[in-house]
Design a protein around this motif. Structure first.
Motif, PDB file in Angstrom:
ATOM      1  N   VAL A 196     -28.568 -77.293 -10.353  1.00 16.43           N
ATOM      2  CA  VAL A 196     -29.356 -77.475 -11.581  1.00 16.43           C
ATOM      3  C   VAL A 196     -30.107 -76.185 -11.925  1.00 16.43           C
ATOM      4  N   GLU A 197     -30.694 -75.545 -10.930  1.00 15.52           N
ATOM      5  CA  GLU A 197     -31.449 -74.306 -11.173  1.00 15.52           C
ATOM      6  C   GLU A 197     -30.531 -73.195 -11.678  1.00 15.52           C
ATOM      7  N   LEU A 198     -29.341 -73.139 -11.137  1.00 19.76           N
ATOM      8  CA  LEU A 198     -28.396 -72.111 -11.583  1.00 19.76           C
ATOM      9  C   LEU A 198     -27.939 -72.377 -13.016  1.00 19.76           C
ATOM     10  N   LYS A 200     -29.699 -73.800 -15.297  1.00 19.15           N
ATOM     11  CA  LYS A 200     -30.837 -73.404 -16.148  1.00 19.15           C
ATOM     12  C   LYS A 200     -30.808 -71.889 -16.397  1.00 19.15           C
ATOM     13  N   GLU A 201     -30.475 -71.133 -15.357  1.00 19.96           N
ATOM     14  CA  GLU A 201     -30.380 -69.677 -15.509  1.00 19.96           C
ATOM     15  C   GLU A 201     -29.253 -69.296 -16.460  1.00 19.96           C
ATOM     16  N   VAL A 202     -28.154 -70.054 -16.397  1.00 23.63           N
ATOM     17  CA  VAL A 202     -27.056 -69.812 -17.336  1.00 23.63           C
ATOM     18  C   VAL A 202     -27.538 -70.005 -18.770  1.00 23.63           C
ATOM     19  N   SER A 203     -28.340 -71.015 -18.978  1.00 20.94           N
ATOM     20  CA  SER A 203     -28.876 -71.284 -20.321  1.00 20.94           C
ATOM     21  C   SER A 203     -29.789 -70.151 -20.781  1.00 20.94           C
ATOM     22  N   LYS A 204     -30.620 -69.638 -19.880  1.00 22.64           N
ATOM     23  CA  LYS A 204     -31.520 -68.545 -20.235  1.00 22.64           C
ATOM     24  C   LYS A 204     -30.747 -67.285 -20.636  1.00 22.64           C
ATOM     25  N   ARG A 205     -29.575 -67.111 -20.060  1.00 29.65           N
ATOM     26  CA  ARG A 205     -28.775 -65.922 -20.358  1.00 29.65           C
ATOM     27  C   ARG A 205     -27.848 -66.134 -21.560  1.00 29.65           C
ATOM     28  N   GLY A 206     -28.003 -67.255 -22.221  1.00 26.96           N
ATOM     29  CA  GLY A 206     -27.224 -67.503 -23.437  1.00 26.96           C
ATOM     30  C   GLY A 206     -25.824 -68.033 -23.202  1.00 26.96           C
ATOM     31  N   GLY A 207     -25.576 -68.679 -22.069  1.00 25.82           N
ATOM     32  CA  GLY A 207     -24.234 -69.188 -21.776  1.00 25.82           C
ATOM     33  C   GLY A 207     -24.003 -70.603 -22.273  1.00 25.82           C
ATOM     34  N   LYS A 208     -24.232 -70.847 -23.543  1.00 27.22           N
ATOM     35  CA  LYS A 208     -24.064 -72.203 -24.090  1.00 27.22           C
ATOM     36  C   LYS A 208     -22.609 -72.659 -24.014  1.00 27.22           C
ATOM     37  N   THR A 209     -21.679 -71.787 -24.285  1.00 22.87           N
ATOM     38  CA  THR A 209     -20.257 -72.143 -24.217  1.00 22.87           C
ATOM     39  C   THR A 209     -19.864 -72.562 -22.810  1.00 22.87           C
ATOM     40  N   LEU A 210     -20.371 -71.875 -21.811  1.00 27.57           N
ATOM     41  CA  LEU A 210     -20.092 -72.226 -20.427  1.00 27.57           C
ATOM     42  C   LEU A 210     -20.680 -73.582 -20.066  1.00 27.57           C
ATOM     43  N   LEU A 211     -21.860 -73.874 -20.564  1.00 24.96           N
ATOM     44  CA  LEU A 211     -22.526 -75.134 -20.224  1.00 24.96           C
ATOM     45  C   LEU A 211     -21.785 -76.356 -20.769  1.00 24.96           C
ATOM     46  N   LYS A 212     -21.027 -76.181 -21.821  1.00 25.86           N
ATOM     47  CA  LYS A 212     -20.271 -77.314 -22.371  1.00 25.86           C
ATOM     48  C   LYS A 212     -19.217 -77.818 -21.387  1.00 25.86           C
ATOM     49  N   GLN A 213     -18.814 -76.976 -20.444  1.00 22.96           N
ATOM     50  CA  GLN A 213     -17.814 -77.376 -19.453  1.00 22.96           C
ATOM     51  C   GLN A 213     -18.376 -78.398 -18.467  1.00 22.96           C
ATOM     52  N   VAL A 214     -19.699 -78.395 -18.335  1.00 27.70           N
ATOM     53  CA  VAL A 214     -20.335 -79.297 -17.370  1.00 27.70           C
ATOM     54  C   VAL A 214     -20.037 -80.770 -17.708  1.00 27.70           C
ATOM     55  N   GLY A 215     -19.933 -81.046 -19.017  1.00 24.89           N
ATOM     56  CA  GLY A 215     -19.726 -82.443 -19.428  1.00 24.89           C
ATOM     57  C   GLY A 215     -18.381 -83.013 -19.055  1.00 24.89           C
ATOM     58  N   PHE A 216     -17.342 -82.222 -18.885  1.00 22.90           N
ATOM     59  CA  PHE A 216     -16.010 -82.734 -18.571  1.00 22.90           C
ATOM     60  C   PHE A 216     -15.392 -82.126 -17.320  1.00 22.90           C
ATOM     61  N   ASP A 226     -27.807 -85.689 -14.688  1.00 20.71           N
ATOM     62  CA  ASP A 226     -29.198 -85.254 -14.487  1.00 20.71           C
ATOM     63  C   ASP A 226     -29.844 -85.022 -15.845  1.00 20.71           C
ATOM     64  N   ALA A 227     -31.108 -85.504 -15.978  1.00 17.81           N
ATOM     65  CA  ALA A 227     -31.805 -85.414 -17.269  1.00 17.81           C
ATOM     66  C   ALA A 227     -31.939 -83.961 -17.746  1.00 17.81           C
ATOM     67  N   GLU A 228     -32.264 -83.109 -16.836  1.00 12.35           N
ATOM     68  CA  GLU A 228     -32.441 -81.700 -17.227  1.00 12.35           C
ATOM     69  C   GLU A 228     -31.105 -81.080 -17.635  1.00 12.35           C
ATOM     70  N   VAL A 229     -30.050 -81.443 -16.901  1.00  9.09           N
ATOM     71  CA  VAL A 229     -28.726 -80.902 -17.226  1.00  9.09           C
ATOM     72  C   VAL A 229     -28.261 -81.438 -18.588  1.00  9.09           C
ATOM     73  N   GLN A 230     -28.557 -82.703 -18.876  1.00  6.99           N
ATOM     74  CA  GLN A 230     -28.196 -83.293 -20.155  1.00  6.99           C
ATOM     75  C   GLN A 230     -28.838 -82.527 -21.319  1.00  6.99           C
TER      76      GLN A 230
END
Length: 234
Positions: A196-198, A200-216, A226-230
């Motif tokens: 989860v902490e990692l 969050k760091e991805v989000s801070k660095r602007g990795g929105k496209t990468l974060l979309k992979q978490v859902g599938f 996880d609420a924070e990951v959601q």
């Protein structure tokens, strides 16, 4: 007329009187132009105001800057000539820096980055190649991308891969990809909190496209609810 005897007596008295009082005889002595014989014989004193001969024009005053000694002038001239000669020799000995061929430099940089990415390259040599590429003109992002690519090639060897993901993450603090790969490794290991902490760091660095992979991506199954990951993947 007096008799001879009487004249003789008077002459004797007169002579006696002169011998008795010599001052009267001196007074009777003739005076020449108000000076005595002694004074007339004294040579006149030299006149102190008589003009002295002018100093010779050849005489030079010590330290006169207008007329320096000939020897010093020659020494200064020789020193100046030596200085000019040394300066000319130094200038002639300086070789101009070799011209840099942009195409050759780019090719050398690419070769080093490719060497670092190659799985067959040893880890020690790969890190050295990354450093050499950066010195050769590669940007921070370019060397970070090469290190991340090497980590992905070594993904089946978690420890070796993690070393290059971490290297890339620290080299470029705005690059999200190596952090996302570290989150994958953490999720595979079942470590929820670090994952989860990692992310969050991805989000801070602007990795929105990468974060979309978490859902599938099944890799993140342990954290996708996880609420924070959601909040991060929305």
């Amino acid at each position: 007329m007096r008799p001879p005897f009487t004249r003789l007596v008077l002459a004797s008295l007169t002579l006696l009187a002169c011998n008795t009082n010599p001052e009267s005889a001196t007074k009777d002595a003739p005076v020449v132009a108000g000076k005595t014989d002694a004074e007339s014989k004294t040579p006149p004193a030299a006149d102190a105001k008589v003009a002295q001969p002018p100093p010779s024009t050849e005489t030079k005053t010590a330290g006169d800057p207008a007329t320096p000694p000939s020897g010093d002038v020659k020494a200064e001239d020789a020193k100046a000539e030596d200085t000019k000669t040394d300066a000319a020799a130094a200038t002639a000995g300086e070789a101009p820096p070799p011209a840099v061929d942009p195409a050759a430099a780019a090719e050398a940089k690419k070769k080093l980055l490719d060497e670092a990415k190659a799985k067959k390259t040893s880890d020690t040599r790969a890190k050295k190649a990354l450093e050499e590429a950066e010195k050769g003109g590669a940007t921070v992002r370019e060397v970070a991308e090469a290190a991340n690519a090497r980590g992905e090639a070594l993904f089946d060897e978690p420890e070796r891969a993690a070393a290059f993901f971490t290297w890339a993450k620290d080299k470029d603090t705005t690059y999200p990809n190596p952090v996302f790969n570290l989150a994958k490794q953490s999720a595979n290991a079942g470590d929820t909190a670090p994952t989860v902490e990692l992310l969050k760091e991805v989000s801070k660095r602007g990795g929105k496209t990468l974060l979309k992979q978490v859902g599938f991506d099944p890799t993140f199954e342990i954290v996708k609810d996880d609420a924070e990951v959601q909040k991060l993947i929305k």
